[in-house]
Design a protein around this motif. Structure first.
Motif, short mmCIF file in Angstrom:
data_model
loop_
_atom_site.label_atom_id
_atom_site.label_comp_id
_atom_site.label_asym_id
_atom_site.label_seq_id
_atom_site.Cartn_x
_atom_site.Cartn_y
_atom_site.Cartn_z
N UNK A 116 -19.05 -48.85 14.22
CA UNK A 116 -19.81 -49.39 13.08
C UNK A 116 -21.04 -48.54 12.82
N UNK A 117 -21.45 -48.47 11.56
CA UNK A 117 -22.62 -47.68 11.19
C UNK A 117 -23.74 -48.57 10.66
N UNK A 118 -24.98 -48.29 11.12
CA UNK A 118 -26.16 -49.02 10.65
C UNK A 118 -27.16 -48.07 10.02
N UNK A 119 -28.18 -48.68 9.44
CA UNK A 119 -29.28 -47.91 8.86
C UNK A 119 -30.57 -48.35 9.54
N UNK A 120 -31.38 -47.37 9.94
CA UNK A 120 -32.70 -47.69 10.52
C UNK A 120 -33.69 -46.61 10.14
N UNK A 121 -34.77 -47.01 9.51
CA UNK A 121 -35.77 -46.02 9.11
C UNK A 121 -37.17 -46.50 9.48
N UNK A 122 -38.06 -45.55 9.70
CA UNK A 122 -39.48 -45.86 9.90
C UNK A 122 -40.27 -45.14 8.84
N UNK A 123 -41.20 -45.84 8.25
CA UNK A 123 -42.03 -45.22 7.22
C UNK A 123 -43.38 -45.91 7.18
N UNK A 124 -44.31 -45.30 6.46
CA UNK A 124 -45.61 -45.92 6.29
C UNK A 124 -45.52 -46.84 5.09
N UNK A 125 -45.72 -48.10 5.33
CA UNK A 125 -45.66 -49.09 4.26
C UNK A 125 -47.05 -49.21 3.61
N UNK A 126 -47.16 -48.66 2.44
CA UNK A 126 -48.48 -48.62 1.79
C UNK A 126 -48.97 -50.01 1.40
N UNK A 127 -48.02 -50.90 1.12
CA UNK A 127 -48.42 -52.25 0.71
C UNK A 127 -49.08 -53.00 1.86
N UNK A 128 -48.59 -52.81 3.09
CA UNK A 128 -49.14 -53.55 4.22
C UNK A 128 -50.06 -52.68 5.07
N UNK A 129 -50.08 -51.38 4.81
CA UNK A 129 -50.90 -50.48 5.60
C UNK A 129 -50.41 -50.35 7.03
N UNK A 130 -49.12 -50.57 7.25
CA UNK A 130 -48.56 -50.51 8.60
C UNK A 130 -47.31 -49.66 8.61
#
Ligand code: ADP
Ligand code: MG
Length: 399
Positions: A116-130
């Motif tokens: 099975x294939x999943x999606x996982x990403x990390x990014x800077x969320x500008x709306x929450x500042x996190x």
């Protein structure tokens, strides 16, 4: 700054993220040699370009029926055939635009049996500042399509920088991927290692698509897209070495040599402005007058004649530019210096499109005099509104 998949995987592996074994190859022979170092019996030959969608991409030179930029191979000879097909040819994917990108590097990696294939990403969320982890069960697909058609299948998990990555974040990622038992533990572990990598490299984005579960129950990163915060690169000399300038826009690269902030856009009016805010306002007012900017260009507060000349050449090198609007506030930079730079550059490059210049600030009259006495067809403007109207009128007149 972006890097290639193979570089991203080597980097993530150092942080303890599970990736299949693999080797970069610059030639067909290197690709074939990689098979001897891999366990087999399945190999994957992957085009290394700074764009996704390679699997479904098409090579310009090979016709519509040929396979894309990610190919499975069962023998060294199949690896040879795939590498021969790809190296030197142009891969067009949904992310490259019609021009495509030439494939100069390959990655030969261990083929895994995917359950099975999943999606996982990390990014800077500008709306929450996190830092946000974005997880979805819909891996291996274009995530923009998933976000559009089935937004409920995308889960966003924010991490407070003050606490860092906590066990509950790991459990939330596992739950978003609908994993239980040992696989849930693996997912939490991968998420935690990715978070370490994100912080440790000053990343701007880490996108894993797919994160795969293998038939023997292992979670593995099969594709990784990693981009770093360019402003933090001064403290990552080792990462700077991963830069592949052949993947970057030639003009943006040239601009970076002169420390100019230049971004190519789709319109007709070239802009040369000092200060990002003024540059944005200039672009807005061009649009307000019915045309579109060909670029964003901030020459910076302390620009000198050399920088202005370089900026001018960069704008004029763009064949889409039908007119140029220079909008400079001479605060730190004096207007007469700017004017000299403009005149020198315009003469050097043989200016063939209308040029409207609006100068304001220190030594403005001296600057205007230099432009007026230059013998060039420079249209002076008094303020921003006037300048935008004039450049649009000039371009329409010339058309
Ligand atoms: P892109 O996203 O640019 O198309 P990927 O690396 O995601 O490239 O590859 C596309 C697909 O190829 C993946 O979704 C996966 O199904 C398959 N794939 C990629 N790497 C491997 C691998 N090492 N083993 C087996 N299949 C793979
Ligand atoms: Mg992918």
């Amino acid at each position: 700054m972006n890097i290639h998949e193979y570089q991203a995987k080597e980097l993530l592996a150092k942080f303890g993220v599970p990736v299949p074994a693999g080797f970069a190859a610059l030639s067909v022979e290197e690709a074939v040699a990689a098979t001897e170092k891999l366990p087999g019996p399945l190999y994957v030959v992957k085009a290394q370009i700074h764009a996704g969608g390679r699997g479904k991409g098409k090579f310009k030179e090979l016709g519509p029926d040929a396979k894309g930029g990610v190919r499975l191979a069962k023998t060294a000879e199949e690896v040879r055939a795939a590498a021969t097909d790809m190296l030197g040819n142009t891969l067009v994917t949904i992310q490259t635009g019609d021009a495509g990108k030439q494939v100069n590097r390959l990655y030969v990696t261990d083929g895994v049996d995917i359950a099975k294939e999943f999606y996982l990403a990390l990014l800077v969320n500008r709306a929450t500042g996190r830092v946000s982890m974005v997880a979805s069960t819909e891996g291996g697909m274009d995530i923009e399509t998933v976000a559009h058609d089935t937004p409920e299948k995308i889960h966003s998990i924010d991490i407070d920088a003050a606490t860092g990555f906590m066990p509950h974040h790991g459990r939330a990622v596992a739950a978003a991927l609908e994993l239980t038992g040992d696989l849930a533990k693996q997912a939490a572990n991968v998420a935690s290692k990715l978070y370490d990598a994100f912080l440790g490299t000053d990343a701007e984005q880490i996108e894993i698509n797919p994160l795969a579960v293998t038939e023997d129950g292992k979670l593995m990163v099969l594709d990784a897209k990693v981009g770093f915060d360019g402003n933090a690169m001064f403290r990552h000399k080792d990462l700077m070495e991963l830069r592949d300038t052949t993947e970057e826009d030639a003009m943006e690269l040239e601009a970076s040599k002169y420390d100019l902030a230049y971004i190519k856009l789709d319109g007709d009016i070239g802009c040369m402005v000092n200060g990002a805010g003024l540059a944005m306002a200039t672009m807005d007012i061009i649009k307000l007058n019915g045309m579109f900017p060909a670029n964003f260009l901030d020459v910076g507060g302390g620009a000198n004649k050399e920088k202005v000349t370089a900026a001018f050449k960069i704008i004029l090198a763009d064949p889409a530019v039908k007119g140029i609007l220079v909008n400079i506030f001479g605060g730190i930079m004096k207007c007469d210096i700017i004017a000299e730079g403009i005149v020198a550059a315009a003469k050097e490059v043989n200016l063939s499109v209308p040029l409207v210049v609006r100068l304001e600030g220190t030594n403005v009259q001296a600057g205007k005099d230099i432009l007026a006495n230059s013998g060039l067809a420079i249209v002076p403007a008094n303020d921003l509104g006037d300048a935008a109207k004039k450049i649009v009128a000039e371009v329409q007149k010339a058309a």
